[in-house]
Write an enzyme that holds these catalytic residues in place. Structure first.
Site, PDB file in Angstrom:
ATOM      1  N   GLU A  14       2.674  10.653  23.311  1.00 52.58           N
ATOM      2  CA  GLU A  14       2.512   9.299  22.775  1.00 52.58           C
ATOM      3  C   GLU A  14       3.533   8.348  23.368  1.00 52.58           C
ATOM      4  O   GLU A  14       4.738   8.627  23.380  1.00 52.58           O
ATOM      5  CB  GLU A  14       2.652   9.319  21.251  1.00 52.58           C
TER       6      GLU A  14
ATOM      7  N   ALA B 279       4.967   4.165  23.568  1.00 54.83           N
ATOM      8  CA  ALA B 279       5.514   3.238  22.572  1.00 54.83           C
ATOM      9  C   ALA B 279       4.859   1.882  22.785  1.00 54.83           C
ATOM     10  O   ALA B 279       4.781   1.397  23.919  1.00 54.83           O
ATOM     11  CB  ALA B 279       7.032   3.128  22.703  1.00 54.83           C
TER      12      ALA B 279
ATOM     13  N   ASP C 214       1.911  -0.860  16.421  1.00 50.48           N
ATOM     14  CA  ASP C 214       1.237  -0.661  15.130  1.00 50.48           C
ATOM     15  C   ASP C 214      -0.277  -0.663  15.262  1.00 50.48           C
ATOM     16  O   ASP C 214      -0.997  -1.092  14.345  1.00 50.48           O
ATOM     17  CB  ASP C 214       1.683  -1.716  14.109  1.00 50.48           C
TER      18      ASP C 214
ATOM     19  N   LYS D 298       6.696  12.639  21.684  1.00 56.27           N
ATOM     20  CA  LYS D 298       7.020  11.210  21.721  1.00 56.27           C
ATOM     21  C   LYS D 298       8.389  11.108  22.377  1.00 56.27           C
ATOM     22  O   LYS D 298       9.422  11.125  21.698  1.00 56.27           O
ATOM     23  CB  LYS D 298       7.034  10.598  20.323  1.00 56.27           C
TER      24      LYS D 298
ATOM     25  N   THR E 205       0.185   6.803  16.342  1.00 55.26           N
ATOM     26  CA  THR E 205       0.692   8.051  15.768  1.00 55.26           C
ATOM     27  C   THR E 205      -0.326   8.677  14.826  1.00 55.26           C
ATOM     28  O   THR E 205      -0.517   9.901  14.830  1.00 55.26           O
ATOM     29  CB  THR E 205       2.012   7.806  15.029  1.00 55.26           C
ATOM     30  N   LEU E 206      -0.997   7.856  14.032  1.00 50.85           N
ATOM     31  CA  LEU E 206      -2.021   8.381  13.136  1.00 50.85           C
ATOM     32  C   LEU E 206      -3.126   9.043  13.945  1.00 50.85           C
ATOM     33  O   LEU E 206      -3.563  10.163  13.634  1.00 50.85           O
ATOM     34  CB  LEU E 206      -2.588   7.255  12.273  1.00 50.85           C
TER      35      LEU E 206
END
Length: 241
Positions: A117, A119, A12, A37, A16-17
């Site tokens: 991306e 994780a 978080d 991803k 992703t943003l």
């Protein structure tokens, strides 16, 4: 073809943003884009199968369009560590399979800018032997670090940058993402934190995404710049792949 691996200081952190916003900014410059991803947990059931919101955001910023499985070939339902989600689903993740899949996708779908991306953070495990960081290490990809701007981020960012360098990879740039609005509420202190990151992370700052009421690529892209990425020489990735 320019390819980067995107990691974060933590879960978080805003990966992703930032990733989708960078792709959106590239589209604004008429560049072809691809967001990948490869492994995602925390997915929901749809008529088309499991879908992950992060992967959907990257798919939306991929131009020309690609199908979902190109973006996210390994999808798991529980919002837990990917290696545990895979194990519960009866799958065994390993870095060689992921790298083979990504290499095939990059060869079949060359784009001006591709962002892969990860994780969570840099050392999130794929299994008991492999980590997510082994993916860019084996593929020799430069890295973009997304720093989740909150209390503790200075330590997290600097440690992550150090281990990326220790793994023999290049930190090509970093993005700040305000995940805790209270952290940015004191402008002077916030600016001092950003200044320290700029001085200590050995890479250009691609921008700082504020805490947005509508946190999507279209709104976040205005806070970012592709100049450093597009003007920085990158290794011959076609040869590496």
């Amino acid at each position: 073809m320019t390819v980067y691996f995107v990691t974060g200081t933590d879960t978080d952190a805003g990966k992703t943003l930032a990733t989708s916003a960078l792709l959106c900014a590239a589209k604004d410059q008429q560049l072809s884009t691809l967001g990948l991803k490869p492994i995602a947990s925390g997915s929901h059931t749809t008529a088309d199968g499991l879908r992950n919101s992060d992967a959907l955001a990257l798919q939306a910023q991929s131009a020309p369009a690609v199908d979902y499985t190109t973006v996210n070939p390994w999808t798991f339902a529980p919002a837990i560590a990917p290696h545990l989600a895979a194990s519960e689903a009866g799958h065994a993740l390993n870095v060689n399979s992921v790298v083979e899949s990504l290499t095939a996708t990059l060869n079949d779908t060359p784009r001006d800018l591709t962002l892969i991306e990860g994780a969570g953070g840099w050392r999130v495990p794929l299994n008991e032997q492999d980590d997510f960081s082994d993916i860019p290490r084996l593929m020799q990809l430069p890295v973009i670090l997304v720093v989740g701007l909150k209390l503790g981020c200075l330590n997290h960012a600097r440690l992550t940058a150090e281990v990326i360098a220790a793994d023999g990879l290049t930190l090509a740039g970093w993005v700040g993402s305000v995940v805790d609005p209270a952290f940015a509420s004191d402008t002077a202190r916030f600016d001092a934190n950003i200044a320290l990151l700029k001085n200590t992370l050995n890479a250009p700052c691609l921008g700082v995404i504020p805490h947005l009421a509508i946190a999507d690529a279209v709104h976040a892209r205005h806070a970012l710049s592709l100049t450093a990425l597009l003007n920085t020489p990158v290794l011959n990735q076609e040869a590496a792949l």
